[in-house]
Every structure is written in C-alpha cells, then in structure tokens.
Design an enzyme around this catalytic site. Structure first.
Site, PDB file in Angstrom:
ATOM      1  N   ASP B   9      29.129   9.614  99.494  1.00  0.00           N
ATOM      2  CA  ASP B   9      29.171   8.795 100.707  1.00  0.00           C
ATOM      3  C   ASP B   9      30.080   9.541 101.678  1.00  0.00           C
ATOM      4  O   ASP B   9      31.305   9.467 101.558  1.00  0.00           O
ATOM      5  CB  ASP B   9      29.737   7.417 100.368  1.00  0.00           C
ATOM      6  CG  ASP B   9      29.758   6.501 101.585  1.00  0.00           C
ATOM      7  OD1 ASP B   9      28.948   6.711 102.509  1.00  0.00           O
ATOM      8  OD2 ASP B   9      30.589   5.572 101.603  1.00  0.00           O
ATOM      9  N   GLU B  70      24.275   9.941 101.604  1.00  0.00           N
ATOM     10  CA  GLU B  70      23.865   8.879 102.523  1.00  0.00           C
ATOM     11  C   GLU B  70      23.372   9.491 103.825  1.00  0.00           C
ATOM     12  O   GLU B  70      23.996  10.378 104.397  1.00  0.00           O
ATOM     13  CB  GLU B  70      25.030   7.918 102.800  1.00  0.00           C
ATOM     14  CG  GLU B  70      24.569   6.715 103.615  1.00  0.00           C
ATOM     15  CD  GLU B  70      25.609   5.612 103.695  1.00  0.00           C
ATOM     16  OE1 GLU B  70      26.003   5.090 102.640  1.00  0.00           O
ATOM     17  OE2 GLU B  70      26.025   5.272 104.813  1.00  0.00           O
ATOM     18  N   ASP B 143      34.005   3.137  99.288  1.00  0.00           N
ATOM     19  CA  ASP B 143      33.340   4.438  99.399  1.00  0.00           C
ATOM     20  C   ASP B 143      32.970   4.992  98.025  1.00  0.00           C
ATOM     21  O   ASP B 143      31.951   5.657  97.863  1.00  0.00           O
ATOM     22  CB  ASP B 143      34.240   5.436 100.123  1.00  0.00           C
ATOM     23  CG  ASP B 143      34.853   4.823 101.376  1.00  0.00           C
ATOM     24  OD1 ASP B 143      34.362   5.097 102.465  1.00  0.00           O
ATOM     25  OD2 ASP B 143      35.803   4.034 101.242  1.00  0.00           O
TER      26      ASP B 143
END
Lengths: 191, 191
Positions: B9, B70, B143
């Site tokens: 992420d 992501e 996260d």
C-alpha cells in the site's frame, strides 16, 4: 568552478534527459541530450523499468553534481499525471541511490529563468535553450528541450556554479549576469 | 501449489508492506507484515530512497511470485496523491528489476474481495484480514492491513494459487470457495 547538472523532464511516454556544464559566468554548454520513450501498450512495470535503467546509465556515464527534476502538479493533465509522478519517483531514487542531490523546479520557474517570462510557450523555451547553448539546430522533441531548460535553470537559479558570487546579490556580477538577475527578478514578480 | 504474494500500500508517510502464502484452497497465511515510514520534514529524495531500500530488502528476503500494488487515482486526496504515486513508481520498479510480475488493484476491488462489499470501511477490511489470516490480534496500522488485503485480493481474484481451478468458474470449487466466488460476484455487481 564548472558545475555539471542533469535535467530530467519526467514522463512515461517521453522522458527528456539532458546534461549541461555551467561555468561561474553562467555560460552553459551541452554535454548530452536525449529522450527515453516507452510505448503506451507496454505494461506499467516494464515502462518504469526502462526509464529507471536509462536514468541509471546516464547518471553513471555523466556523473552530474546535481539532478534537476520538473516538479509535478496534480492539477495538470489528470490523464497522464499519475504516470508522470511515478516516473519522477523512479528518477529521483536513481539519483538518491548515488548520493546525488535532487532539486525540483516548477515549469514556471524554468520558463522564467530561460526566457525571462514565466508564461512563455514551448517554442520560446526551445528557442532560448538553443541560443543559450549556442546550438546550430534546436533540440527536439520538446521534452529534450525542457530537460535542458531544467538543468540550465537549476544552475542559474541556485548559482550552483558560483554560490558565493551569485547569492550575494548584484555585488560582483558582470554586466551580463546583472541583466539575467534583473530578468529573473522581473519574472518572479510577474508570477 | 502455494503462491507467495507481496502486497504494498504505497505512501510517503506510511508504506504498508505484507507477504502472504496462499494455498490452492484459498487458505492464506501471514508470512510478514510491516510499515516503512518516513518523516514529512525529510527531503523527497531521502524519503523515496528509504522506501526503495525497504522494498528491495523485502523482495530479496521473501522472494514473492508476484507483487500486488494499490492502483493510485489522481482524483483522491490531491495533497498526498503525488507522493503516493511517486512511491508506487519506486515500488513497481523494484519488482520489475527482479523480473517479479506486478499487478495493480483498486481499493474497491480489495474491499470487495476481502469483505464482499466494495464500499467497506477500513475497520471492516482489518477485521476480515485478521479473520482470514487467523491472527490473534489485528494488524496495525491500517496501511499494514491494507497491504495484507491487497496480497490476499490478488491471490483470490486471479486464482494465482490455482489458475486452472479458479478460472474455470464454479466447477471443482469447494463449498467455501463457492461461497467466496458468490460473494465476489455480488460485490462486482454492486460496484
């Protein structure tokens, strides 16, 4: 002392790369200029890798004292800005890995430094870069000219080639340097 | 065959890193999870370098078969999106340098895959990740949980752990797999 500056105009489709040597009297000389391009139908990882490998080769071949990169804004060109930002991240890390300092300059700063007008168009920037570097033909494409303009801008704005002299204001400047300083100040006020 | 997936992420302030092993029956096991953080007052090149070096270490230590990252959108969070995009570029190149394939997944895809609802909040995602991985405590910060969710999502969506079986639709699926496939299809329709 002559300072070698590498300029990069980041982009996925075309990434402009340039190296210039700048003397204390602001005289700038072309060392290398080029563009690394990647096809839009290639996967993102392959495109970013191609850019990373090209920048690695340039940094190792030319060993610049500093890397100047165009500062990317999220407001501009929404469709391409993410790829541009990803490319710029890759370029910045390549310099950081080698301990080469990285400076970011906005397009307005670059236009103001090389043409005296922060609102200049690409044609004006290319024309002035051609003149400043005493080239017989204009550098193409625009991304290459932008990378050259970035490198020149960094050297001139920071006084990278002669910190003591240029940071002390107009004292000790030659007539030509004073003209440039005035043009820059004018451009700064205009922004 | 068990497949090892690394999820990232991306972010400048906090970059979530996770590695999971996923079996053909979709059972996912935690291998490693963590967050690499960089202070906001540090220069951009130093921040990106820290992320690059951390991802290098993780890729070499865990040798994942695939990296799931992501997908960053320019619409979201304008103030931080450029740094996030730059970090993602750095992460993607780290995998590309090692010949590790890179897959991008949207936050909606991730939420849909792990919770069955593409509109879930962070709490729901963390809760499901904790359950899926059979953890005694929830992974923090968000996260880290997001990175785990990304890795799980990639394995489940692509059927990375069992391509022949999962790509052939519901044939050959266990009851649990069928339930998941149905939940995913439902989530896809909802988006």
């Amino acid at each position: 002392m002559t300072v070698r500056v590498m300029g990069v105009d980041p982009g996925l489709t075309r990434c402009g790369l340039a190296v210039v040597d700048v003397e204390p009297n602001r005289r700038a000389t072309l060392v290398a200029v080029g563009v690394v391009g990647t096809p839009a139908d290639q996967s993102l990882d392959k495109r970013l890798l191609k850019i990373a490998e090209s920048v690695d080769i340039w940094l190792d071949a030319h060993a610049p004292a500093v890397l100047a990169v165009e500062r990317v804004f999220s407001q501009l060109n929404v469709s391409t800005v993410m790829g541009t930002a990803q490319a710029s991240g890759v370029v910045i890390v390549a310099a950081a890995r080698r301990g080469i300092p990285v400076a970011l300059h906005t397009p307005t700063e670059v236009k103001a430094a090389v043409t005296g007008n922060g609102q200049s168009d690409k044609t004006a920037v290319t024309k002035m870069v051609t003149k400043i570097l005493r080239l017989s033909t204009a550098p193409t494409p625009a991304d290459a000219a932008d990378a050259l303009a970035l490198a020149i801008t960094h050297a001139w704005r920071t006084g990278a080639s002669s910190p003591a002299q240029l940071q002390s204001g107009s004292t000790g400047l030659t007539a030509a340097q004073r003209l440039w300083a005035e043009a820059e100040a004018k451009a700064r006020r205009r922004r």
